[in-house]
Write a protein that holds these residues in place. Structure first.
Motif, PDB file in Angstrom:
ATOM      1  N   LYS A 138       0.847  -1.183   0.000  1.00 23.26           N
ATOM      2  CA  LYS A 138       0.000   0.000   0.000  1.00 23.26           C
ATOM      3  C   LYS A 138       0.886   1.238   0.000  1.00 23.26           C
ATOM      4  CE  LYS A 138      -0.637   0.047   5.049  1.00 23.26           C
ATOM      5  NZ  LYS A 138      -1.637   0.071   6.136  1.00 23.26           N
ATOM      6  N   GLY A 139       0.272   2.381  -0.253  1.00 22.58           N
ATOM      7  CA  GLY A 139       1.030   3.619  -0.381  1.00 22.58           C
ATOM      8  C   GLY A 139       0.691   4.598   0.717  1.00 22.58           C
ATOM      9  N   GLY A 140       1.459   5.683   0.745  1.00 22.70           N
ATOM     10  CA  GLY A 140       1.232   6.715   1.736  1.00 22.70           C
ATOM     11  C   GLY A 140       1.815   8.043   1.311  1.00 22.70           C
ATOM     12  N   LEU A 141       1.250   9.110   1.852  1.00 22.17           N
ATOM     13  CA  LEU A 141       1.760  10.462   1.677  1.00 22.17           C
ATOM     14  C   LEU A 141       1.936  11.063   3.061  1.00 22.17           C
ATOM     15  CD1 LEU A 141      -0.546  11.752  -1.213  1.00 22.17           C
ATOM     16  CD2 LEU A 141       1.819  10.950  -1.423  1.00 22.17           C
ATOM     17  N   PHE A 142       2.981  11.865   3.243  1.00 28.98           N
ATOM     18  CA  PHE A 142       3.197  12.466   4.557  1.00 28.98           C
ATOM     19  C   PHE A 142       3.722  13.882   4.409  1.00 28.98           C
ATOM     20  CE2 PHE A 142       7.182  10.224   3.613  1.00 28.98           C
ATOM     21  CZ  PHE A 142       8.136  11.197   3.858  1.00 28.98           C
ATOM     22  N   ALA A 143       3.509  14.650   5.453  1.00 29.89           N
ATOM     23  CA  ALA A 143       4.027  16.010   5.557  1.00 29.89           C
ATOM     24  C   ALA A 143       4.391  16.252   7.006  1.00 29.89           C
ATOM     25  CB  ALA A 143       3.002  17.030   5.074  1.00 29.89           C
ATOM     26  N   ASP A 144       5.643  16.636   7.252  1.00 30.81           N
ATOM     27  CA  ASP A 144       6.135  16.849   8.604  1.00 30.81           C
ATOM     28  C   ASP A 144       6.669  18.274   8.743  1.00 30.81           C
ATOM     29  OD1 ASP A 144       5.592  14.197   8.814  1.00 30.81           O
ATOM     30  OD2 ASP A 144       7.649  13.539   9.154  1.00 30.81           O
ATOM     31  N   ALA A 145       6.596  18.768   9.959  1.00 26.04           N
ATOM     32  CA  ALA A 145       7.185  20.071  10.265  1.00 26.04           C
ATOM     33  C   ALA A 145       7.640  20.058  11.709  1.00 26.04           C
ATOM     34  CB  ALA A 145       6.182  21.203  10.021  1.00 26.04           C
ATOM     35  N   GLY A 146       8.607  20.889  12.022  1.00 32.20           N
ATOM     36  CA  GLY A 146       9.085  20.942  13.391  1.00 32.20           C
ATOM     37  C   GLY A 146      10.318  21.800  13.532  1.00 32.20           C
ATOM     38  N   SER A 147      10.829  21.842  14.742  1.00 32.86           N
ATOM     39  CA  SER A 147      12.026  22.631  15.006  1.00 32.86           C
ATOM     40  C   SER A 147      12.655  22.175  16.313  1.00 32.86           C
ATOM     41  CB  SER A 147      11.688  24.124  15.086  1.00 32.86           C
ATOM     42  OG  SER A 147      12.862  24.900  15.272  1.00 32.86           O
ATOM     43  N   VAL A 148      13.958  22.414  16.421  1.00 33.27           N
ATOM     44  CA  VAL A 148      14.718  22.246  17.653  1.00 33.27           C
ATOM     45  C   VAL A 148      15.485  23.542  17.864  1.00 33.27           C
ATOM     46  CG1 VAL A 148      16.563  20.970  18.816  1.00 33.27           C
ATOM     47  CG2 VAL A 148      14.938  19.750  17.373  1.00 33.27           C
ATOM     48  N   TRP A 149      15.411  24.082  19.059  1.00 27.99           N
ATOM     49  CA  TRP A 149      16.077  25.370  19.284  1.00 27.99           C
ATOM     50  C   TRP A 149      16.350  25.563  20.767  1.00 27.99           C
ATOM     51  CZ3 TRP A 149      10.932  24.717  19.364  1.00 27.99           C
ATOM     52  CH2 TRP A 149      10.176  25.430  20.288  1.00 27.99           C
ATOM     53  N   GLY A 150      17.112  26.643  21.063  1.00 25.86           N
ATOM     54  CA  GLY A 150      17.345  27.070  22.435  1.00 25.86           C
ATOM     55  C   GLY A 150      18.596  26.476  23.057  1.00 25.86           C
ATOM     56  N   LEU A 151      19.545  27.349  23.438  1.00 24.11           N
ATOM     57  CA  LEU A 151      20.770  26.951  24.133  1.00 24.11           C
ATOM     58  C   LEU A 151      20.987  27.860  25.330  1.00 24.11           C
ATOM     59  CD1 LEU A 151      23.205  26.445  21.106  1.00 24.11           C
ATOM     60  CD2 LEU A 151      22.226  24.635  22.522  1.00 24.11           C
ATOM     61  N   ASP A 152      21.551  27.323  26.399  1.00 18.68           N
ATOM     62  CA  ASP A 152      21.942  28.156  27.529  1.00 18.68           C
ATOM     63  C   ASP A 152      23.298  28.804  27.277  1.00 18.68           C
ATOM     64  OD1 ASP A 152      19.634  27.538  28.946  1.00 18.68           O
ATOM     65  OD2 ASP A 152      20.520  25.717  29.776  1.00 18.68           O
ATOM     66  N   ASN A 153      24.199  28.063  26.667  1.00 25.19           N
ATOM     67  CA  ASN A 153      25.527  28.581  26.310  1.00 25.19           C
ATOM     68  C   ASN A 153      25.589  28.683  24.796  1.00 25.19           C
ATOM     69  OD1 ASN A 153      28.193  29.265  26.023  1.00 25.19           O
ATOM     70  ND2 ASN A 153      28.957  27.187  26.411  1.00 25.19           N
TER      71      ASN A 153
END
Length: 786
Positions: A704-719
């Motif tokens: 079978k088949g599929g379609l996908f769409a993803d979004a996101g982020s990684v952020w933020g540092l203390d140093n």
């Protein structure tokens, strides 16, 4: 093998002799004769008294020819003799017998699918026992039946005998296994609402496809037919067809017995929706209003018996909480054929006053009685609730400890008592698995796990696992007690040791720790876990910036990672709340999952922080369950306390959170450092959406088949102070960009269920990214056990 070839056909000869006309008995006249003596010849093991008992002829009295013939037939049918001869000689009756030989050995030839050990347990003929042609034929039929249950209907088993000295024989079962009898086609007659392809997806039986040699070999199993009928009925009724029934099921075998053709003739009937839904009480003093609030059936919904059953369970539970015994919830349905609706009335009626006298449990040789009894909310002396007994049997089946569970009631010692008989058939609950996995990024990996989910028959679970892949190794031990202190309180203990070795990076990591937890229900669909974790996490072998003499270039990692290397202890208390709508199954088409957790580090150790994470997921089926929609949202935050800075192993990396990017492929990065290492972030979010659907190939291909769409982020540092740039030219370090930059990717998937495991091919393209992100446009994953 010469002796065996010479012996072929002997069994047929023996069988023919066994039913032959008596030899040596000649009736010269129809008149009777008298004998006073009996002489028995040829017997070796059988006592004369046994032979005389089969003859059962009087001495000194007139004996007719018919009586003599009957006596001889009794001897022949005893199964003790290969040949029998009865001959009167004057006043003496001579009985000559040839005993069946003794079996010297039992041998199987040509069998590959059924091993000798298994075949020996099936046949009843044994070495050092008297050979019986009838038993040999019965054994051959039993072996053929085993092959038939495996779908090999063309299999033949022929018993042969080989004569040996001393009136002994070797019994040889010659097996021609043949090919598996596959289901060539599954068809339907009378279906209008659903296509043949959709209905084939419902059945447990599957038809073989053109690529059967490479995908799967679907064999015919007669016992699956009844299961298929029930699955088909449940499917139609769950979709509103209350009057659906399977009229006939016609399995036809091909002339060569190498294929089956199965046709289901169905009568769909009209599709109903719920009309008026009411709740009434026929019990004096019991108000139906509270019970109506437990109803989950809504007007205008497609008819589904599961929703009715769920509402009844909720009403019965309310009655028990209110101390109302012997309350029966009776669903009364009125059909409105004009508008094809079903009016539903839940009637509260007074049931018969019957109590549970006792619960008898049989069949459990390993599992303790208490493990079975704790699945019953009913105990001795409680009011008898048939629905609760059925639900308890379903819970027992769901444990996976038993191959079969039957719970039935019978009359007790008085008219107001019943005895509940619980019969279980245990099955193996331990497994030793060896597996192979593959990912484009992780490479080929191997794993081994030893699992026992009913440890010592106490219902406890023990898992020992080890896996290794490209640049990483993981091992762990888990122990779970599902009913701590005899309550619905799950106790958990885990320990692990994980390492990475230059996994797409220029550093190594190591983590070792233990975790304990207690999990308990807080609502019908919600559970809460309280836990404690102690771990030591180490970042080491971080390459500082230096000149590589071989390439005459600067190499090395960010000074942020250099400063964070070393090992530190984390001691944390935490909790996790989970909600799963699948527990009560109110909506068979849509399920919701929610998880929220927090860990508070600082109870000793080197880390003071609060780590929070959230997960929410929904899965829904549409277009008659042919298309599946999935959506998942995740988010997390690390908040350091007491002026501490987060370390690399405390932060989120984004690995596997959105597709289309490599491991450590996005997030804050020290671009001034030669290696441009990803640094992770204190915060992340990810949204994943997916649609899975058939692509027109026959469902037996498992594609079978599929379609996908993803979004996101990684952020933020203390140093944020990275490498002075460029590469050491400056007094002040460069500030690492740790802002929340959104990334997004789209792609297509191909799912293929194969004999070696499920394959998933992902083809993706990052549509929103930073110029320093690392993409992964193709990924293949495979996981299997053997």
């Amino acid at each position: 093998m010469k002796d065996r070839k010479l012996g072929k056909g002997a069994l047929a000869l023996i069988s023919a002799l066994a039913v032959a006309t008596p030899v040596g008995f000649v009736a010269t006249s129809a008149s009777a004769f008298v004998f006073n003596n009996v002489r028995i010849e040829g017997n070796q093991r059988i006592e004369p008294e046994t032979i005389l008992s089969y003859l059962n002829l009087p001495r000194g009295s007139n004996v007719s020819a018919g009586q003599l013939n009957d006596a001889m037939q009794r001897l022949q049918n005893s199964g003790l003799f290969e040949t029998v001869e009865v001959a009167p000689q004057g006043g003496t009756l001579v009985v000559r017998v040839a005993e069946y030989p003794t079996i010297n050995s039992v041998v199987f030839e040509g069998n590959r699918r059924v091993k000798d050990e298994q075949a020996s347990e099936i046949v009843q003929s044994r070495a050092n026992r008297v050979f019986s042609p009838a038993q040999a034929e019965a054994d051959a039929a039993a072996l053929s039946q085993v092959y038939a249950s495996q779908g090999r209907l063309a299999a033949r088993v022929d018993p042969r005998v080989i004569r040996r000295p001393g009136n002994r024989v070797d019994l040889v079962f010659e097996v021609r296994e043949g090919k598996a009898t596959e289901i060539e086609r599954i068809g339907f007659v009378g279906n209008r609402a659903f296509s043949d392809r959709r209905l084939r997806n419902v059945l447990d039986s599957k038809q073989a496809g053109l690529l059967r040699q490479f995908i799967r070999r679907d064999t015919f199993a007669p016992e699956r037919i009844a299961v298929d009928e029930k699955l088909l009925t449940d499917f139609y009724r769950a979709n509103g067809y209350a009057d659906f029934k399977v009229q006939t099921i016609a399995p036809e075998v091909a002339q060569q017995r190498d294929a089956f053709y199965i046709t289901f003739q169905v009568q769909e009937g009209p599709r109903f929706k719920f009309g008026n839904v009411t709740t009434i009480s026929e019990i004096p003093g019991v108000d139906a209003t509270e019970f109506q609030q437990q109803n989950r059936v809504r007007r205008g919904e497609i008819y589904n018996p599961t929703i009715i059953d769920t509402s009844i369970r909720r009403m019965e539970a309310l009655a028990l909480r209110k101390g109302l015994d012997f309350v029966s919830i009776e669903p009364r349905i009125t059909r409105n054929m004009r508008d094809q609706t079903l009016d539903l009335t839940f009637a509260l009626t007074r049931g018969q006053r019957v109590f549970v006298e006792r619960i008898d449990i049989e069949g459990n040789t390993t599992t303790l009685d208490e493990v079975i009894r704790r699945q019953f909310s009913t105990v001795e002396g409680d009011p008898f609730n048939p629905r609760e007994i059925r639900n308890a049997a379903e819970r027992l089946r769901a444990l996976g400890y038993f191959a079969d569970v039957q719970a039935e009631s019978r009359a007790g010692t008085t008219g107001e008592q019943v005895i509940v008989d619980v019969n279980v058939e245990e099955q193996p609950t331990g497994s030793l698995n060896f597996g192979v996995s593959y990912g484009v990024n992780a490479g080929v990996g191997f794993n081994m796990s030893l699992s026992e989910k009913n440890f010592l028959g106490r219902g406890q679970q023990v898992d020992l696992s080890f896996s290794t892949g490209k640049g990483n190794q993981q091992s762990g031990l888990t122990f779970i007690e599902p009913y701590l202190f005899g309550r619905d309180l799950k106790g958990r203990f885990q320990t692990w040791y994980n390492t990475t070795d230059r996994l797409n990076s220029d550093y190594n990591t190591r983590s070792i720790g233990i975790q304990t937890g207690l999990e308990f229900p807080v609502s019908e669909n919600g559970r809460l876990e309280l836990r404690y974790k102690l771990s030591k996490d180490t970042l080491y072998d971080v390459d500082g910036i230096h000149v590589d003499d071989e390439i005459d270039e600067l190499v090395g990692s960010s000074p942020i990672l250099v400063a964070e290397q070393g090992g530190y202890f984390t001691s944390a208390l935490g909790y996790t709340y989970t909600y799963d709508s699948r527990i009560n199954g109110l909506d068979p088409l849509t399920s919701y999952r929610l998880r929220f957790s927090q860990d508070f580090a600082g109870l000793g150790g080197d880390v003071d922080s609060i780590t929070s994470s959230l997960y929410a997921g929904i899965e829904s089926n549409a277009w008659r369950k042919e298309v599946t929609f999935l959506a998942e949202f995740e988010a997390g935050a690390v908040h350091m306390l007491n002026d501490q800075n987060s370390r690399f192993l405390d932060r989120f990396s984004g690995n596997g959170k959105i597709r289309g990017f490599d491991s450590n492929g996005y997030g804050p990065r020290d671009r001034n450092a030669p290696n441009e290492d990803a640094l992770g972030g204190n915060y992340f979010w990810a949204l994943r959406t997916e649609m899975q659907f058939p692509i027109g190939l026959p469902e037996e291909y498992g594609v079978k088949g599929g379609l996908f769409a993803d979004a996101g982020s990684v952020w933020g540092l203390d140093n944020k102070i990275g490498q002075p740039g460029p590469y050491g030219d400056g007094a002040n370090g460069e500030i690492v960009d740790d802002r929340m930059h959104v990334r997004a990717a789209v792609g297509a998937s191909l799912f293929w269920t194969t004999p070696i495991g499920p394959l998933r091919f992902n083809f993706s393209k990052a549509v929103v990214k930073e110029d320093y992100d690392e993409e992964q446009n193709f990924d293949l994953t495979i996981s299997t056990k053997f």
